[in-house]
Motif scaffolding. Structure first.
Motif, mmCIF file in Angstrom:
data_model
loop_
_atom_site.group_PDB
_atom_site.id
_atom_site.type_symbol
_atom_site.label_atom_id
_atom_site.label_comp_id
_atom_site.label_asym_id
_atom_site.label_seq_id
_atom_site.Cartn_x
_atom_site.Cartn_y
_atom_site.Cartn_z
ATOM 1 N N VAL A 31 0.906 -1.059 -0.076
ATOM 2 C CA VAL A 31 0.012 0.106 -0.092
ATOM 3 C C VAL A 31 0.712 1.326 -0.217
ATOM 4 N N VAL A 32 1.905 1.325 0.953
ATOM 5 C CA VAL A 32 2.591 2.450 1.055
ATOM 6 C C VAL A 32 4.006 2.072 1.893
ATOM 7 N N SER A 33 4.680 2.994 1.474
ATOM 8 C CA SER A 33 6.217 2.941 2.227
ATOM 9 C C SER A 33 6.659 4.271 2.834
ATOM 10 N N ALA A 34 7.358 4.074 3.802
ATOM 11 C CA ALA A 34 7.704 5.480 4.625
ATOM 12 C C ALA A 34 8.678 6.000 3.621
ATOM 13 N N ASP A 35 8.326 7.160 3.272
ATOM 14 C CA ASP A 35 9.334 7.741 2.347
ATOM 15 C C ASP A 35 9.145 9.508 2.577
ATOM 16 N N SER A 36 10.203 10.091 3.362
ATOM 17 C CA SER A 36 10.170 11.576 3.681
ATOM 18 C C SER A 36 10.373 12.500 2.480
ATOM 19 N N SER A 37 10.548 11.829 1.421
ATOM 20 C CA SER A 37 10.919 12.746 0.200
ATOM 21 C C SER A 37 9.688 13.031 -0.712
ATOM 22 N N THR A 38 8.362 12.199 -0.415
ATOM 23 C CA THR A 38 7.456 12.084 -1.448
ATOM 24 C C THR A 38 6.212 12.624 -0.615
ATOM 25 N N LEU A 39 5.725 13.604 -0.925
ATOM 26 C CA LEU A 39 4.408 14.201 -0.490
ATOM 27 C C LEU A 39 3.160 13.281 -0.878
ATOM 28 N N GLN A 40 2.607 12.725 0.173
ATOM 29 C CA GLN A 40 1.752 11.678 -0.241
ATOM 30 C C GLN A 40 0.064 12.059 0.145
ATOM 31 N N GLU A 41 -0.875 11.604 -0.492
ATOM 32 C CA GLU A 41 -2.280 11.965 -0.001
ATOM 33 C C GLU A 41 -3.138 10.624 0.393
ATOM 34 N N VAL A 42 -3.552 10.461 1.314
ATOM 35 C CA VAL A 42 -4.567 9.715 2.004
ATOM 36 C C VAL A 42 -5.877 9.989 1.972
ATOM 37 N N GLU A 43 -6.879 9.160 1.387
ATOM 38 C CA GLU A 43 -8.148 9.240 1.320
ATOM 39 C C GLU A 43 -8.862 8.199 2.246
ATOM 40 N N LEU A 44 -9.500 8.789 3.293
ATOM 41 C CA LEU A 44 -9.967 7.850 3.941
ATOM 42 C C LEU A 44 -11.611 7.466 3.526
ATOM 43 N N GLY A 47 -14.269 9.779 3.108
ATOM 44 C CA GLY A 47 -13.960 11.060 2.194
ATOM 45 C C GLY A 47 -12.953 12.163 2.507
ATOM 46 N N THR A 48 -12.420 11.772 3.830
ATOM 47 C CA THR A 48 -11.603 12.786 4.256
ATOM 48 C C THR A 48 -10.301 12.666 3.632
ATOM 49 N N GLU A 49 -9.529 13.806 3.235
ATOM 50 C CA GLU A 49 -8.247 13.660 2.554
ATOM 51 C C GLU A 49 -7.212 14.075 3.528
ATOM 52 N N LEU A 50 -5.923 13.389 3.672
ATOM 53 C CA LEU A 50 -4.909 13.949 4.582
ATOM 54 C C LEU A 50 -3.563 13.975 3.665
#
Length: 288
Positions: A31-44, A47-50
């Protein structure tokens, strides 16, 4: 000796044209990897977006928001996680303009990755279909949506290749060629263009030489344009031309954009030395 017509044709062409989601139920490593250089978007799922960065994988994941706090989010609440299309400026998220390869009509120095493209309609009647068959090469073309007949149907073809680029500099070369002009000739502009800056604010400069048939203009067209984000989803765009000894054109207006669709609404004023008038710029571009 007949005076070259390429310069006037070039200016006339410019004026006429100013125009797999990630599934949350999969294992965390998929699903995802820890990456401090890539800004990521999480959709719950509600419908909430983080927006922020994954700092710890697992279930729950630990997600650091742009504002600073770290949240623990259960995977069962996540609908998808994708790379955020934008960047953080002064602590705020600024969405990326999907129509980054053009100003109102003039090209920027930016390219497209393989497989991406867009369908554009400039000034309501002038369509362009563009696709990148390989990284940084964009091939586009079209024909009028409305044509009265009575002669050859006009068409245009516009390749562009990004020859160099860095974090905040992109350089490209290309051309736009127009056929079906009724005299068997092809007219157009060959150009080089450079963009300095990022998607939030940038300056684009370019120079082009027009031609008609086998006759090339002895006067280049100079273009200076820019773009600056006014808010998250609106930017101001300007595109301006100088044709030595002939005049030029200035334009300014807002671009409204979402994740894929952009709409330009602006005004352009030809500088001819005679009567001053303005005409509207109305463009729509769907990007994929």
């Amino acid at each position: 000796m007949r005076k070259p017509r390429g310069s006037r044709v070039a200016l006339a062409l410019i004026a006429s044209c100013l125009c797999q989601p990630l599934v949350a139920q999969k294992p965390a490593s998929d699903v995802v990897s820890a990456d401090s250089s890539t800004l990521q978007e999480v959709e719950l799922s509600d419908g909430t977006e983080l927006r922020g960065w994954v700092v710890v994988e697992g279930n729950p994941i630990q997600f650091r928001l742009i504002s600073g706090p770290v949240l623990e989010v259960e995977r069962s609440r996540i609908r998808k996680i994708t790379r955020a299309r934008g960047q953080v400026i002064d602590g705020k998220f600024v969405r990326e303009d999907p129509n980054r390869t053009r100003l109102f009509f003039a090209p920027t120095g930016r390219g497209l990755p393989k497989g991406q493209g867009y369908f554009a309609v400039y000034e309501i009647l002038v369509p362009f279909l563009a696709v990148a068959p390989v990284d940084n090469l964009v091939l586009s073309g079209g024909t009028p949506l409305v044509f009265g007949g009575g002669g050859d149907r006009p068409f245009w073809f516009a390749p562009k290749f990004r020859v160099a680029g860095g974090e905040k500099v992109d350089v490209a070369v290309g051309a736009i060629a127009i056929g079906g002009l009724g005299n068997g000739e092809v007219a157009g502009i060959a150009f080089g263009v450079a963009t300095f800056g990022d998607h939030a604010q940038a300056l684009t400069t370019g120079i082009g030489v027009g031609w008609t048939g086998s006759e090339w203009s002895d006067k280049p067209v100079v273009m200076v344009g820019g773009e600056i984000a006014a808010s998250n989803g609106i930017k101001l765009v300007s595109e301006n031309y100088i044709l030595p000894g002939e005049g030029g054109l200035v334009s300014l207006g807002p671009r409204f954009f979402g994740e894929r669709l952009t709409a330009d609404l602006g005004l352009a004023i030809p500088i001819t030395g005679g009567e001053t008038f303005a005409f509207p710029i109305v463009n729509f571009v769907w990007n994929w």
